[in-house]
Design a protein around this motif. Structure first.
Motif, PDB file in Angstrom:
ATOM      1  N   ILE A  17       8.408  -0.989   4.356  1.00  0.00           N
ATOM      2  CA  ILE A  17       8.755  -2.334   3.673  1.00  0.00           C
ATOM      3  C   ILE A  17       8.235  -2.056   2.309  1.00  0.00           C
ATOM      4  O   ILE A  17       9.093  -2.695   1.266  1.00  0.00           O
ATOM      5  N   CYS A  18       7.165  -1.598   1.758  1.00  0.00           N
ATOM      6  CA  CYS A  18       6.706  -1.289   0.346  1.00  0.00           C
ATOM      7  C   CYS A  18       7.862  -0.737  -0.492  1.00  0.00           C
ATOM      8  O   CYS A  18       8.217  -1.087  -1.289  1.00  0.00           O
ATOM      9  N   PHE A  43       0.664  -1.373   0.084  1.00  0.00           N
ATOM     10  CA  PHE A  43       0.051   0.052   0.057  1.00  0.00           C
ATOM     11  C   PHE A  43       0.856   1.158   0.137  1.00  0.00           C
ATOM     12  O   PHE A  43       2.055   1.150   0.509  1.00  0.00           O
ATOM     13  N   CYS A  87       2.574   2.765   3.167  1.00  0.00           N
ATOM     14  CA  CYS A  87       3.535   1.975   3.677  1.00  0.00           C
ATOM     15  C   CYS A  87       4.736   2.518   4.041  1.00  0.00           C
ATOM     16  O   CYS A  87       5.702   3.065   3.183  1.00  0.00           O
ATOM     17  N   HIS A  96       0.964  -6.433   6.455  1.00  0.00           N
ATOM     18  CA  HIS A  96       0.796  -7.084   5.397  1.00  0.00           C
ATOM     19  C   HIS A  96       1.840  -8.087   5.003  1.00  0.00           C
ATOM     20  O   HIS A  96       2.820  -7.813   5.403  1.00  0.00           O
TER      21      HIS A  96
HETATM   22 NI    NI Z   1       4.079  -2.170   3.251  1.00  0.00          NI
END
Ligand code: NI
Length: 214
Positions: A89-90, A83, A86, A176
């Motif tokens: 991490i994303c 998303f 984020c 997620h």
């Molecule tokens: Ni993420």
């Protein structure tokens, strides 16, 4: 945000990731029994014959057009679910995909379609997705949809995500699972890469897999 709660959640997420990774590894072993001996991976299976992931979907791309799995089935794809809000991490994983593409020669990279699919369709509108994917790579396609459409595709790729309210309840974030899916033409899963797999590893693995598939 309370650091302790955040860490506990991160640990739970890591466990969920391990469990998913573990069952994929198990399926891999089962499906390859009696077939060609392993290709010498030290950390994980890279080839996933017989594992059923993906399938039909209808989503909206970052230009507002309706797309389905048929729009992508002619080529290879690197798919990541996340998303745009984020914090870490994303962006890291998308950056990894960009680095993999940049490490390839032009002909090689031309075969790969990178795709980012939102697990936060409420906030990730078409316009938000368009701005976001533009930050990473001109080829990156952002897909979003209705909550029901996103739930469907999450299910078919065994993606976990859950909304988590922020401390004061005024906002939310989304926990997620984080995997990069490497799909072959006709929607076959070739590889699944984890956060600990670096650009070099992914690049080598993809090249081996594409050579074997050719
Ligand atoms: Ni993420």
């Amino acid at each position: 945000m309370d650091i302790k709660k955040r860490l506990i959640r991160t640990a739970i997420l890591a466990l969920v990731g391990l469990t998913i990774g573990g069952s994929i590894a198990y399926m891999q072993v089962k499906s390859e029994e009696g077939q060609v001996a392993g290709r010498g991976q030290k950390s994980k299976p890279a080839s996933m014959p017989g594992i059923s992931l993906g399938g039909p979907f209808t989503l909206t791309n970052h230009d507002g057009q309706t797309v389905t799995e048929k729009d992508f089935e002619d080529g290879y794809r690197l798919i990541y679910f996340g998303f745009t809000y984020c914090p870490a991490i994303c962006p890291t994983e998308l950056q990894k995909i960009v680095q993999v593409l940049k490490s390839m020669d032009e002909a090689e990279a031309a075969k790969i379609q990178p795709i980012f699919i939102s697990v936060d369709p409420e906030r990730d509108t078409v316009a938000v997705m368009k701005d976001y994917v533009g930050l990473f790579h001109p080829k990156l396609i952002g897909l979003t949809g209705t909550t029901a459409q996103i739930e469907d595709i999450k299910k078919s790729y065994k993606v976990f995500s859950a909304k988590v309210p922020t401390e004061d309840g005024s906002d939310y974030t989304v926990d997620h699972s984080s995997f990069i899916y490497f799909m072959a033409p006709e929607n076959k899963v070739l590889g699944i890469y984890r956060m600990q797999d670096d650009v070099e590893y992914i690049l080598k693995d993809m090249r081996d897999l594409m050579k074997n598939a050719a």
